[in-house]
Scaffold this motif. Sequence first.
Motif, PDB file in Angstrom:
ATOM      1  N   CYS A 135       9.222  26.601 -29.809  1.00  0.00           N
ATOM      2  CA  CYS A 135       8.909  26.293 -28.417  1.00  0.00           C
ATOM      3  C   CYS A 135       8.978  27.572 -27.595  1.00  0.00           C
ATOM      4  O   CYS A 135      10.012  28.245 -27.587  1.00  0.00           O
ATOM      5  CB  CYS A 135       9.895  25.249 -27.883  1.00  0.00           C
ATOM      6  SG  CYS A 135       9.648  24.833 -26.143  1.00  0.00           S
ATOM      7  N   CYS A 173      11.516  19.988 -23.891  1.00  0.00           N
ATOM      8  CA  CYS A 173      10.801  20.756 -22.857  1.00  0.00           C
ATOM      9  C   CYS A 173       9.579  19.992 -22.354  1.00  0.00           C
ATOM     10  O   CYS A 173       9.285  20.023 -21.157  1.00  0.00           O
ATOM     11  CB  CYS A 173      10.401  22.123 -23.377  1.00  0.00           C
ATOM     12  SG  CYS A 173      11.817  23.246 -23.623  1.00  0.00           S
ATOM     13  N   ALA A 174       8.879  19.304 -23.252  1.00  0.00           N
ATOM     14  CA  ALA A 174       7.723  18.507 -22.815  1.00  0.00           C
ATOM     15  C   ALA A 174       8.158  17.377 -21.900  1.00  0.00           C
ATOM     16  O   ALA A 174       7.492  17.093 -20.897  1.00  0.00           O
ATOM     17  CB  ALA A 174       6.997  17.949 -24.042  1.00  0.00           C
ATOM     18  N   THR A 175       9.287  16.765 -22.201  1.00  0.00           N
ATOM     19  CA  THR A 175       9.808  15.683 -21.366  1.00  0.00           C
ATOM     20  C   THR A 175      10.214  16.210 -20.007  1.00  0.00           C
ATOM     21  O   THR A 175       9.900  15.597 -18.965  1.00  0.00           O
ATOM     22  CB  THR A 175      11.006  14.996 -22.058  1.00  0.00           C
ATOM     23  OG1 THR A 175      10.578  14.491 -23.326  1.00  0.00           O
ATOM     24  CG2 THR A 175      11.556  13.860 -21.210  1.00  0.00           C
ATOM     25  N   ARG A 176      10.890  17.342 -19.979  1.00  0.00           N
ATOM     26  CA  ARG A 176      11.277  17.957 -18.701  1.00  0.00           C
ATOM     27  C   ARG A 176      10.052  18.292 -17.859  1.00  0.00           C
ATOM     28  O   ARG A 176      10.029  18.057 -16.653  1.00  0.00           O
ATOM     29  CB  ARG A 176      12.134  19.191 -18.925  1.00  0.00           C
ATOM     30  CG  ARG A 176      13.602  18.893 -19.172  1.00  0.00           C
ATOM     31  CD  ARG A 176      14.450  20.139 -19.062  1.00  0.00           C
ATOM     32  NE  ARG A 176      14.190  21.104 -20.124  1.00  0.00           N
ATOM     33  CZ  ARG A 176      14.756  21.087 -21.332  1.00  0.00           C
ATOM     34  NH1 ARG A 176      15.606  20.144 -21.648  1.00  0.00           N
ATOM     35  NH2 ARG A 176      14.460  22.009 -22.214  1.00  0.00           N
ATOM     36  N   ARG A 177       9.032  18.838 -18.486  1.00  0.00           N
ATOM     37  CA  ARG A 177       7.806  19.204 -17.752  1.00  0.00           C
ATOM     38  C   ARG A 177       7.123  17.964 -17.201  1.00  0.00           C
ATOM     39  O   ARG A 177       6.638  17.956 -16.071  1.00  0.00           O
ATOM     40  CB  ARG A 177       6.845  19.944 -18.671  1.00  0.00           C
ATOM     41  CG  ARG A 177       5.545  20.304 -17.956  1.00  0.00           C
ATOM     42  CD  ARG A 177       4.613  21.062 -18.837  1.00  0.00           C
ATOM     43  NE  ARG A 177       5.013  22.451 -18.836  1.00  0.00           N
ATOM     44  CZ  ARG A 177       4.360  23.401 -19.486  1.00  0.00           C
ATOM     45  NH1 ARG A 177       3.310  23.103 -20.192  1.00  0.00           N
ATOM     46  NH2 ARG A 177       4.767  24.670 -19.433  1.00  0.00           N
ATOM     47  N   GLN A 178       7.112  16.887 -17.976  1.00  0.00           N
ATOM     48  CA  GLN A 178       6.467  15.653 -17.536  1.00  0.00           C
ATOM     49  C   GLN A 178       7.222  14.999 -16.381  1.00  0.00           C
ATOM     50  O   GLN A 178       6.619  14.401 -15.508  1.00  0.00           O
ATOM     51  CB  GLN A 178       6.370  14.678 -18.705  1.00  0.00           C
ATOM     52  CG  GLN A 178       5.591  13.428 -18.393  1.00  0.00           C
ATOM     53  CD  GLN A 178       5.476  12.535 -19.609  1.00  0.00           C
ATOM     54  OE1 GLN A 178       6.182  12.685 -20.597  1.00  0.00           O
ATOM     55  NE2 GLN A 178       4.556  11.591 -19.535  1.00  0.00           N
ATOM     56  N   ASN A 179       8.524  15.166 -16.331  1.00  0.00           N
ATOM     57  CA  ASN A 179       9.342  14.518 -15.293  1.00  0.00           C
ATOM     58  C   ASN A 179       9.427  15.310 -13.996  1.00  0.00           C
ATOM     59  O   ASN A 179      10.105  14.904 -13.077  1.00  0.00           O
ATOM     60  CB  ASN A 179      10.750  14.253 -15.830  1.00  0.00           C
ATOM     61  CG  ASN A 179      10.757  13.171 -16.879  1.00  0.00           C
ATOM     62  OD1 ASN A 179       9.888  12.307 -16.891  1.00  0.00           O
ATOM     63  ND2 ASN A 179      11.704  13.223 -17.776  1.00  0.00           N
ATOM     64  N   ARG A 180       8.780  16.444 -13.947  1.00  0.00           N
ATOM     65  CA  ARG A 180       8.810  17.247 -12.713  1.00  0.00           C
ATOM     66  C   ARG A 180       8.038  16.601 -11.612  1.00  0.00           C
ATOM     67  O   ARG A 180       7.108  15.965 -11.653  1.00  0.00           O
ATOM     68  CB  ARG A 180       8.207  18.622 -12.945  1.00  0.00           C
ATOM     69  CG  ARG A 180       9.122  19.523 -13.705  1.00  0.00           C
ATOM     70  CD  ARG A 180       8.518  20.899 -13.736  1.00  0.00           C
ATOM     71  NE  ARG A 180       9.127  21.642 -14.817  1.00  0.00           N
ATOM     72  CZ  ARG A 180       8.671  22.783 -15.250  1.00  0.00           C
ATOM     73  NH1 ARG A 180       7.617  23.319 -14.729  1.00  0.00           N
ATOM     74  NH2 ARG A 180       9.257  23.409 -16.224  1.00  0.00           N
ATOM     75  N   ARG A 240       6.781  16.259 -35.075  1.00  0.00           N
ATOM     76  CA  ARG A 240       5.962  16.437 -33.879  1.00  0.00           C
ATOM     77  C   ARG A 240       4.734  17.285 -34.200  1.00  0.00           C
ATOM     78  O   ARG A 240       3.628  16.999 -33.751  1.00  0.00           O
ATOM     79  CB  ARG A 240       6.817  17.077 -32.784  1.00  0.00           C
ATOM     80  CG  ARG A 240       6.143  17.232 -31.438  1.00  0.00           C
ATOM     81  CD  ARG A 240       7.191  17.497 -30.353  1.00  0.00           C
ATOM     82  NE  ARG A 240       6.619  17.950 -29.108  1.00  0.00           N
ATOM     83  CZ  ARG A 240       6.022  17.155 -28.216  1.00  0.00           C
ATOM     84  NH1 ARG A 240       5.935  15.863 -28.441  1.00  0.00           N
ATOM     85  NH2 ARG A 240       5.530  17.655 -27.097  1.00  0.00           N
ATOM     86  N   ARG A 266      -6.327  24.285 -26.811  1.00  0.00           N
ATOM     87  CA  ARG A 266      -5.017  24.049 -27.433  1.00  0.00           C
ATOM     88  C   ARG A 266      -5.024  24.473 -28.903  1.00  0.00           C
ATOM     89  O   ARG A 266      -4.079  25.090 -29.391  1.00  0.00           O
ATOM     90  CB  ARG A 266      -4.626  22.572 -27.328  1.00  0.00           C
ATOM     91  CG  ARG A 266      -4.285  22.123 -25.925  1.00  0.00           C
ATOM     92  CD  ARG A 266      -3.954  20.630 -25.840  1.00  0.00           C
ATOM     93  NE  ARG A 266      -2.765  20.313 -26.618  1.00  0.00           N
ATOM     94  CZ  ARG A 266      -2.739  19.502 -27.696  1.00  0.00           C
ATOM     95  NH1 ARG A 266      -3.819  18.899 -28.114  1.00  0.00           N
ATOM     96  NH2 ARG A 266      -1.605  19.289 -28.327  1.00  0.00           N
TER      97      ARG A 266
END
Length: 119
Positions: free
Chosen positions: A88, A112-119, A99, A72
């Motif tokens: 992003c 985008c991080a939240t969307r990815r986590q909720n998949r 952040r 990372r």
Amino acid sequence: MTHIEEADIPRLKQRLLERRAELLDNAAQREQSAATVELDQTRTGRLSRMDALQGQAMAKASQARAEQELRRIDAALQRIERGEYGDCPQCGEPIAPARLEADPAVVLCLDCATRRQNR
């Protein structure tokens, strides 16, 4: 959304470089802790062997986390060099400066991080 100030990038880059050096300095210790456990039944009791195996498993997990963090950090340093740091890659929006302060190696904006986590 506000964008990270250009003047803040060298300071964040320095933080990334310092953390990278720290992880690399500790790599030998992590490798030694994750080494194969010698199971000599005549010298070590059952509980000691179990403790040693558990310690080895924890050391391997720690080593994997450190390797992931190094990837990372290296990716963030590459984004800095390419002039893409702070944006992003998924949506193109700026990543909130707070952040980036919390984690200079963060890749995605919060949405985008939240969307990815909720998949």
